[in-house]
Design a protein around this motif. Sequence first.
Motif, PDB file in Angstrom:
ATOM      1  N   THR B 258      43.096  31.302  43.697  1.00 39.73           N
ATOM      2  CA  THR B 258      41.817  30.864  43.108  1.00 39.73           C
ATOM      3  C   THR B 258      40.733  31.925  43.307  1.00 39.73           C
ATOM      4  OG1 THR B 258      41.365  29.697  45.152  1.00 39.73           O
ATOM      5  CG2 THR B 258      42.304  28.407  43.385  1.00 39.73           C
ATOM      6  N   THR B 259      40.413  32.211  44.572  1.00 40.43           N
ATOM      7  CA  THR B 259      39.368  33.200  44.861  1.00 40.43           C
ATOM      8  C   THR B 259      39.740  34.564  44.265  1.00 40.43           C
ATOM      9  OG1 THR B 259      39.007  31.999  46.908  1.00 40.43           O
ATOM     10  CG2 THR B 259      37.918  34.118  46.702  1.00 40.43           C
ATOM     11  N   ARG B 260      41.021  34.859  44.367  1.00 40.32           N
ATOM     12  CA  ARG B 260      41.514  36.108  43.788  1.00 40.32           C
ATOM     13  C   ARG B 260      41.110  36.227  42.307  1.00 40.32           C
ATOM     14  NH1 ARG B 260      47.869  36.948  42.310  1.00 40.32           N
ATOM     15  NH2 ARG B 260      47.588  38.840  41.128  1.00 40.32           N
ATOM     16  N   GLN B 261      41.379  35.159  41.561  1.00 40.07           N
ATOM     17  CA  GLN B 261      41.067  35.179  40.122  1.00 40.07           C
ATOM     18  C   GLN B 261      39.558  35.206  39.893  1.00 40.07           C
ATOM     19  OE1 GLN B 261      43.636  35.824  38.814  1.00 40.07           O
ATOM     20  NE2 GLN B 261      45.292  34.689  39.777  1.00 40.07           N
ATOM     21  N   THR B 262      38.831  34.490  40.736  1.00 39.05           N
ATOM     22  CA  THR B 262      37.379  34.424  40.566  1.00 39.05           C
ATOM     23  C   THR B 262      36.757  35.801  40.774  1.00 39.05           C
ATOM     24  OG1 THR B 262      37.521  32.173  41.414  1.00 39.05           O
ATOM     25  CG2 THR B 262      35.328  33.128  41.264  1.00 39.05           C
ATOM     26  N   ILE B 263      37.258  36.558  41.748  1.00 44.09           N
ATOM     27  CA  ILE B 263      36.727  37.911  41.972  1.00 44.09           C
ATOM     28  C   ILE B 263      36.990  38.784  40.733  1.00 44.09           C
ATOM     29  CG2 ILE B 263      36.964  40.011  43.367  1.00 44.09           C
ATOM     30  CD1 ILE B 263      37.688  38.139  45.762  1.00 44.09           C
ATOM     31  N   SER B 264      38.195  38.700  40.198  1.00 42.86           N
ATOM     32  CA  SER B 264      38.531  39.537  39.024  1.00 42.86           C
ATOM     33  C   SER B 264      37.687  39.153  37.813  1.00 42.86           C
ATOM     34  CB  SER B 264      40.008  39.377  38.663  1.00 42.86           C
ATOM     35  OG  SER B 264      40.826  39.807  39.716  1.00 42.86           O
ATOM     36  N   HIS B 265      37.615  37.839  37.527  1.00 43.91           N
ATOM     37  CA  HIS B 265      36.821  37.400  36.370  1.00 43.91           C
ATOM     38  C   HIS B 265      35.339  37.732  36.577  1.00 43.91           C
ATOM     39  CE1 HIS B 265      39.875  35.325  34.052  1.00 43.91           C
ATOM     40  NE2 HIS B 265      40.284  34.701  35.138  1.00 43.91           N
ATOM     41  N   GLY B 266      34.876  37.597  37.812  1.00 44.78           N
ATOM     42  CA  GLY B 266      33.463  37.865  38.105  1.00 44.78           C
ATOM     43  C   GLY B 266      33.110  39.319  37.874  1.00 44.78           C
ATOM     44  N   MET B 267      33.976  40.209  38.333  1.00 45.42           N
ATOM     45  CA  MET B 267      33.687  41.639  38.139  1.00 45.42           C
ATOM     46  C   MET B 267      33.723  41.977  36.659  1.00 45.42           C
ATOM     47  SD  MET B 267      32.842  44.097  40.086  1.00 45.42           S
ATOM     48  CE  MET B 267      31.785  45.041  39.008  1.00 45.42           C
ATOM     49  N   ARG B 268      34.655  41.355  35.962  1.00 42.65           N
ATOM     50  CA  ARG B 268      34.768  41.608  34.527  1.00 42.65           C
ATOM     51  C   ARG B 268      33.495  41.135  33.823  1.00 42.65           C
ATOM     52  NH1 ARG B 268      37.793  39.060  30.111  1.00 42.65           N
ATOM     53  NH2 ARG B 268      38.137  40.720  28.563  1.00 42.65           N
ATOM     54  N   ALA B 269      33.002  39.961  34.224  1.00 41.26           N
ATOM     55  CA  ALA B 269      31.783  39.425  33.604  1.00 41.26           C
ATOM     56  C   ALA B 269      30.596  40.353  33.878  1.00 41.26           C
ATOM     57  CB  ALA B 269      31.501  38.022  34.142  1.00 41.26           C
ATOM     58  N   LEU B 270      30.492  40.841  35.100  1.00 40.89           N
ATOM     59  CA  LEU B 270      29.366  41.734  35.430  1.00 40.89           C
ATOM     60  C   LEU B 270      29.431  43.034  34.606  1.00 40.89           C
ATOM     61  CD1 LEU B 270      29.239  41.185  39.301  1.00 40.89           C
ATOM     62  CD2 LEU B 270      27.436  40.570  37.663  1.00 40.89           C
ATOM     63  N   LEU B 389      31.215  51.376  38.664  1.00 37.15           N
ATOM     64  CA  LEU B 389      32.574  50.864  38.458  1.00 37.15           C
ATOM     65  C   LEU B 389      32.757  50.343  37.027  1.00 37.15           C
ATOM     66  CD1 LEU B 389      34.760  48.813  40.806  1.00 37.15           C
ATOM     67  CD2 LEU B 389      34.350  47.880  38.548  1.00 37.15           C
ATOM     68  N   LYS B 390      33.832  50.816  36.391  1.00 32.86           N
ATOM     69  CA  LYS B 390      34.175  50.354  35.038  1.00 32.86           C
ATOM     70  C   LYS B 390      35.582  49.764  35.066  1.00 32.86           C
ATOM     71  CE  LYS B 390      31.454  53.196  31.888  1.00 32.86           C
ATOM     72  NZ  LYS B 390      30.517  53.769  32.878  1.00 32.86           N
ATOM     73  N   LEU B 391      35.785  48.765  34.213  1.00 26.13           N
ATOM     74  CA  LEU B 391      37.090  48.117  34.162  1.00 26.13           C
ATOM     75  C   LEU B 391      37.775  48.370  32.822  1.00 26.13           C
ATOM     76  CD1 LEU B 391      36.125  44.634  35.659  1.00 26.13           C
ATOM     77  CD2 LEU B 391      37.435  46.428  36.812  1.00 26.13           C
ATOM     78  N   GLY B 392      39.085  48.487  32.859  1.00 28.27           N
ATOM     79  CA  GLY B 392      39.859  48.568  31.625  1.00 28.27           C
ATOM     80  C   GLY B 392      40.309  47.177  31.203  1.00 28.27           C
ATOM     81  N   GLU B 393      41.216  47.137  30.231  1.00 27.54           N
ATOM     82  CA  GLU B 393      41.684  45.846  29.714  1.00 27.54           C
ATOM     83  C   GLU B 393      42.546  45.115  30.744  1.00 27.54           C
ATOM     84  OE1 GLU B 393      41.216  43.726  26.990  1.00 27.54           O
ATOM     85  OE2 GLU B 393      39.486  45.067  27.098  1.00 27.54           O
ATOM     86  N   PRO B 394      42.233  43.855  31.015  1.00 24.10           N
ATOM     87  CA  PRO B 394      43.062  43.106  31.967  1.00 24.10           C
ATOM     88  C   PRO B 394      44.360  42.618  31.333  1.00 24.10           C
ATOM     89  CG  PRO B 394      41.225  41.760  31.211  1.00 24.10           C
ATOM     90  CD  PRO B 394      41.097  43.074  30.514  1.00 24.10           C
ATOM     91  N   ARG B 395      45.330  42.303  32.196  1.00 22.32           N
ATOM     92  CA  ARG B 395      46.496  41.573  31.723  1.00 22.32           C
ATOM     93  C   ARG B 395      46.345  40.149  32.237  1.00 22.32           C
ATOM     94  NH1 ARG B 395      51.190  39.429  31.573  1.00 22.32           N
ATOM     95  NH2 ARG B 395      51.333  38.976  33.802  1.00 22.32           N
TER      96      ARG B 395
END
Lengths: 139, 412
Positions: B258-270, B389-395
């Motif tokens: 849960t927290t794992r996914q929230t961190i990833s989605h949160g960074m992506r949103a930012l 920090l920049k993010l690429g496309e997630p899977r």
Amino acid sequence: MGVFRDARDVYDCIGKIFEEAIADPEIGPKTKEAGLTIRFNFDDPESVIYVDFAEGNVFFGDGVPDTEPAIRMGMKADDANRFWLGKLNLVMAMAKGQVRAKGSVPEMLKMLPLAKPLYARYAAILRGAGRDDLIRAAG
Amino acid sequence: MERAFDDVDISTLGFWELSAEERDARLAVLRKERPVSWQRPAEGMATLPGRDGPGYWAVTHHAGVVTVSRDPETYSSAQGFQLEDVPEEILEAAGSFLGMDHPRHTKLRRLVSVAFSPRRVRALEDSIAARAKKLVDDLLERGEGDFVEVVSKPLPSATFAEMMGVGEEDRERVTGLANDMVAWNDPDVLQGRDGLTLLMETLVGLYAEASALSDRRRAEPADDILTGLVSAEVDGERLTDEEIAAFFVLLSVAANDTTRQTISHGMRALCRFPDQRQLLASDLERHLPGAVEEIIRWATPVMTFRRTATRDTELDGTPISAGEKVVMFYVSANRDETVFADPWRFDITRQAEHVGFGGGGPHFCLGAALARSMLRSIFAELVTRAPTLKLGEPRFLVGNFIQGISAMPYRV
């Protein structure tokens, strides 16, 4: 030393519950529909039961067919006794290596719920055969 | 009487393979027109062929999710909690108190709830902050890599392991099993296996870990949850090995997935909403609490949970019969336009209450305070120390339970 005296003793108790399951007017048609073949290799005492649910046959010892079953299960005969008395948690037994299973998990999961209503029947088989010691041994 | 299934079908696996935005386009129709809709049985790999029920009620609006969550007497958790008709043997082995009602639920939950109390979480805050700092040190030093592996996964994994009593040497294995367990519909994780085989394999794996760790804790007690469980009594009886193992499975999945996914989605949103990232960075103290709540709403790591009606009832004017399945779509409730204006805008100044930890009631997320603490720490570090920090496309993970990101490249 296991709770069963010898292989014959295993067939008379564990084997009997399979025969009764197949003959049961409610459970029998369901096991037939599942159509599975399962081979049980028991330790202590060494014994083999092969159940062909599609054909409604239970084979013992030297009489088991050579054909590869859909599912193979290995365990101590004591643990089989505990399972049929509702005292063995299969997931934990697999985690501890007490039960080894090979074959399709979905097929196995289809069969498992059919076993539950038979726990009381198995206990009745034991009582009928004067084998209350097996019930006590399961804890 | 045969009831017709809703025209807006949200039960296919194809639906869950859509992007979050595409899925929500369908859910938005339901929210607006039929917030409680009758759906055909959910497709999925955790269901035995031919063993699915007649269908389920999909509750897609915020108010409905809150109502169902807070009325456990009408909406039971004890007859299955997944959208799919997962075989009982697996639910029992994996669910622990998540799949129970009062009073058993209350008694078992109480055994672990003290470890998650706000006071205990406050005591952990320094070590969580130190861990977050170290992870961002590592992220910066690497310069690029997989954000999930470098940041999102290790923070909850290490925090959980420490609380539970999982040693350093077992951590990776336990986290891997917990991560795989919720991936029963994801072809990449399945690698040709069927979903039930994956569930059984991961369950057996986690049971083996739990059994070995419990034995160790019986011999060498420590200040952790497992020690508490092996010595706990409920109604005058010690917990069985199986009950402890089921606890272990529930907590390891709840913590790691849960927290794992929230961190990833949160960074992506930012990254997708740079104005919000800037706003957060401009006054961290002021905006961090709101940002954490918005990240939880945005991420909604748990998309669905199910209840079963215990009596004939009515929800939002729709009659529901005893025994029928009622599925809460948190993923939809957290985009409810009547509660969140412009729901697809990531806005860290929102005030409305999300249903990110469930909609309240007795099953409200036990780890909520802990999750918030981890999110505060990691985003404080990321926003201040990794501004480029920049993010690429997630899977994305495929499934109807966890809204997951399996991998996501980053560069600083």
